[in-house]
Design a protein around this motif. Structure first.
Motif, PDB file in Angstrom:
ATOM      1  N   VAL A   1       0.907  -1.175   0.057  1.00 16.99           N
ATOM      2  CA  VAL A   1      -0.073  -0.051   0.178  1.00 16.99           C
ATOM      3  C   VAL A   1       0.927   1.147  -0.097  1.00 16.99           C
ATOM      4  N   THR A   2       0.369   2.279  -0.897  1.00 14.98           N
ATOM      5  CA  THR A   2       1.453   3.337  -1.093  1.00 14.98           C
ATOM      6  C   THR A   2       0.673   4.702  -0.379  1.00 14.98           C
ATOM      7  N   GLU A   3      -0.646   4.438  -0.763  1.00 17.12           N
ATOM      8  CA  GLU A   3      -1.251   5.752  -0.272  1.00 17.12           C
ATOM      9  C   GLU A   3      -2.759   5.286   0.231  1.00 17.12           C
ATOM     10  N   ASP A   4      -3.116   5.967   1.443  1.00 20.14           N
ATOM     11  CA  ASP A   4      -4.529   5.662   1.950  1.00 20.14           C
ATOM     12  C   ASP A   4      -5.503   6.859   1.694  1.00 20.14           C
TER      13      ASP A   4
ATOM     14  N   ASN B   1      -6.768   2.719  12.722  1.00 21.13           N
ATOM     15  CA  ASN B   1      -7.079   1.528  11.965  1.00 21.13           C
ATOM     16  C   ASN B   1      -7.431   1.638  10.547  1.00 21.13           C
ATOM     17  N   PHE B   2      -7.188   2.872   9.935  1.00 23.66           N
ATOM     18  CA  PHE B   2      -7.386   3.120   8.709  1.00 23.66           C
ATOM     19  C   PHE B   2      -5.986   3.485   7.884  1.00 23.66           C
ATOM     20  N   HIS B   3      -4.960   3.385   8.670  1.00 20.94           N
ATOM     21  CA  HIS B   3      -3.543   3.485   8.018  1.00 20.94           C
ATOM     22  C   HIS B   3      -3.262   2.068   7.643  1.00 20.94           C
ATOM     23  N   ASN B   4      -2.407   1.931   6.300  1.00 22.22           N
ATOM     24  CA  ASN B   4      -1.975   0.510   6.049  1.00 22.22           C
ATOM     25  C   ASN B   4      -0.719   0.696   5.638  1.00 22.22           C
ATOM     26  N   GLU B   5       0.289   1.638   6.113  1.00 27.10           N
ATOM     27  CA  GLU B   5       1.722   1.490   5.982  1.00 27.10           C
ATOM     28  C   GLU B   5       2.011   0.048   6.386  1.00 27.10           C
ATOM     29  N   GLY B   6       2.846  -0.534   5.478  1.00 28.53           N
ATOM     30  CA  GLY B   6       3.548  -1.658   5.542  1.00 28.53           C
ATOM     31  C   GLY B   6       2.504  -3.184   5.276  1.00 28.53           C
TER      32      GLY B   6
END
Length: 566
Positions: A91-94, A115-120
């Motif tokens: 994931v590169t951007e939320d 909880n809405f961040h997907n870094e990694g």
């Protein structure tokens, strides 16, 4: 013929003995099997493990968004990158959008709860990940039997689970054995691990038999509907993860969407509707189709007037997901076995993620089962499994999100506000707990008290009907077999559901299985027709039927969808 009569005539069934029997070849079941073999290899021991998978091959029935958190995979198989695991697109951007009918407001990323961040994390085809996990399991010596549906739980003389039996093959629609009849077989284990996914057929029976949900909030579910598309490279942003809430759902209905940009110009678009919705006129499938027409969404699929390549829909599917979280989690062990993954309900609805939880719980159950087998135990409770969960990072994660679904029962505004307070301001360290008292099926209001919804006709380019959608799910069932969608009382659909709720079966099913048609035997009346061959095994009917009259049972092994790239 009844099963007892079949066994009397054709039995006994062949029995195979294993140390551990695993029901379900998804991420939880395969993680269980892999961990068992890893433990044996590490200690120089032997342990026999078999995995039963009702799909035609591992991954055939797997459907998920999916953004995968690799935290549990890192623990199970630390060298997954070197081994070629298909986690190819980070994931590169939320982007999180609050939609109105004509526009949308993007929530600044610095205001998004954790909880809405997907870094990694990675945008994946979970079906492809499961196929890869199956290869790892087989490489360690796990036996995998695809196309064999576990249809019955077997108990010993003390009432403990001693294994499962697969369904008979070659039973005709009339319930009689055909010339192709094959008796099912029994698989006995010292322990049996159930990893069937949300609303597992056997898991549900075990929860009832052993009263595993006593003292817990009723389980809550959503239905997730998904399509895989190939779009023009000019509209593709690898790694972009878009989530939305709001339109087209009314403010009192829980739900939202996802649009994930995977590799190779592929985009997965999906929609989740909480199955505690109240309006019986609502159709989750039609809401999904309508969602795609929003200007902020259709932009990705159109642009032929600007010289872009037409977008192409590649696949379709639907699956129920557990959403009750920690407060609805049943006791996960019973004499002779355990529940792992979504069969128990470990999915974190606030993150829309469950595969990492399935893998982690599979590992913990495997550790408990391995130690028990090596100690010479069998058919008792694997108490070490729930004890390990209580000390795990997964329990901490689910505890922080325990109120998520409960707040949204109070409406979109309250749910959004309180999620922001709990997850952003308080970082999940919440001193209060909100409980639910009602199962999803009792939430429907009578049709006469509910607003009718007029859905637009599909255009065949961006929006579609159910049957053309089921076609690209590659769903197939042996036609001459008893319907696996059973009715406790065949009079209920026309006696209760149709007059009181306007026949909600024909709207909540995303595959066109249920329809009310003229009853030729009773002029002016209608009857419920069940097109079981269309079933994509989502389990929505088993959950949402207001009278709980529909019971989903396993069809002949290998039947159902054959998802590709989902």
């Amino acid at each position: 013929m009844t099963q007892e009569e079949i066994l009397a005539q054709f039995g006994p069934r062949e029995a195979m003995e294993y140390d551990v029997v695993v029901v379900g070849g998804g991420p939880g079941g395969l993680a269980t099997a892999i961990r068992l073999k890893q433990q044996a290899a590490h200690h120089g021991k032997e342990i026999s493990v078999v995995v039963l998978e009702k799909g035609s091959e591992p991954g055939a029935h797997i459907l998920s968004g999916a953004i995968m958190d690799p935290i549990a995979l890192n623990e199970l198989l630390p060298d997954w990158r070197e081994q070629g695991a298909p986690l190819n697109q980070p994931v590169t951007e939320d982007a999180f959008l609050m939609l109105s009918e004509t526009g949308g407001t993007r929530v600044p990323n610095f205001m998004l709860p954790h909880n809405f961040h997907n870094e990694g994390n990675y945008i994946v085809s979970l079906g492809n990940v499961v196929k890869w996990l199956a290869q790892q399991a087989e490489g360690l010596g796990v036996e995998i039997f695809p196309g064999f549906a576990a249809a019955e739980v077997l108990y010993d003389e003390k009432g403990a689970v001693k294994g499962v039996a697969t369904g008979n093959m070659g039973i005709g629609k009339d319930g009689e054995p055909t010339e192709n009849f094959q008796l099912g077989m029994e698989l006995h284990g010292k322990y049996t691990i159930f990893a069937e996914g949300a609303r597992g057929h056997l898991g549900r029976q075990l929860i009832d038999k052993f009263k595993l949900a006593d003292g817990k909030d009723p389980q809550s579910y959503g239905i997730g509907i998904k399509e895989l598309w190939e779009i023009d490279p000019a509209r593709h942003q690898p790694g972009l993860a878009v989530h939305t809430s709001g339109w087209p759902l009314p403010s009192d209905t829980y739900g939202g969407s996802f649009l994930y940009h995977a590799e190779d110009n592929k985009v997965v678009v999906g929609f989740v509707v909480g199955l505690d919705y109240q309006n019986p006129h609502l159709s989750p499938f039609e809401e999904f189709q309508r969602f795609k027409t929003h200007p902020n969404i259709r932009w990705y699929f159109e642009g032929q007037d600007k010289g872009l390549k037409p977008a192409k829909r590649l696949s379709y599917g639907a699956r129920a997901i557990t959403a009750g979280g920690l407060l609805s989690l049943p006791k996960t062990v019973f004499p002779g076995g355990a529940l792992v993954g979504c069969d128990a309900g470990y999915l974190n609805a606030s993150r829309i993620k469950g595969s990492h939880a399935a893998i982690k719980t599979g590992m913990m159950a495997a550790d408990a089962a391995y130690d028990a087998v090596m100690a010479g135990r069998s058919h008792d409770e694997l108490a070490a499994y729930p004890e390990a969960f209580e000390k795990s990072w997964l329990r901490t994660e689910l505890h922080k999100a325990r109120n998520f679904k409960q707040w949204f029962k109070k409406g979109l505004t309250v749910g959004t506000l309180m999620t922001g307070i709990e997850q952003f301001l308080l970082r999940g360290h919440v001193p209060w707990t909100i409980h639910r008292a009602e199962p999803d099926n009792v939430r429907l209001k009578p049709a006469a008290e509910s607003k009718k919804i007029a859905y637009p006709k599909p255009d065949g380019k961006l929006t579609f009907d159910r049957l053309s959608s089921v076609f690209i799910s590659n769903t197939n069932h042996e036609e001459n077999q008893p319907a696996h969608l059973t009715l406790k009382d065949p009079t209920v659909p026309t006696r209760i559901n149709l007059p009181q709720y306007a026949g909600p079966e024909q709207r909540y099913c995303p595959a066109g299985v249920y329809e009310f048609v003229p009853d030729e035997a009773n002029a002016g009346k209608e009857r419920l027709q069940i097109n079981a061959q269309n079933c994509v095994h989502c389990k929505t009917c088993d959950i949402k039927d207001p009278t709980q009259n529909i019971v989903w049972v396993t069809p002949e092994g290998g039947g159902g969808p054959n998802y590709v790239g989902m």
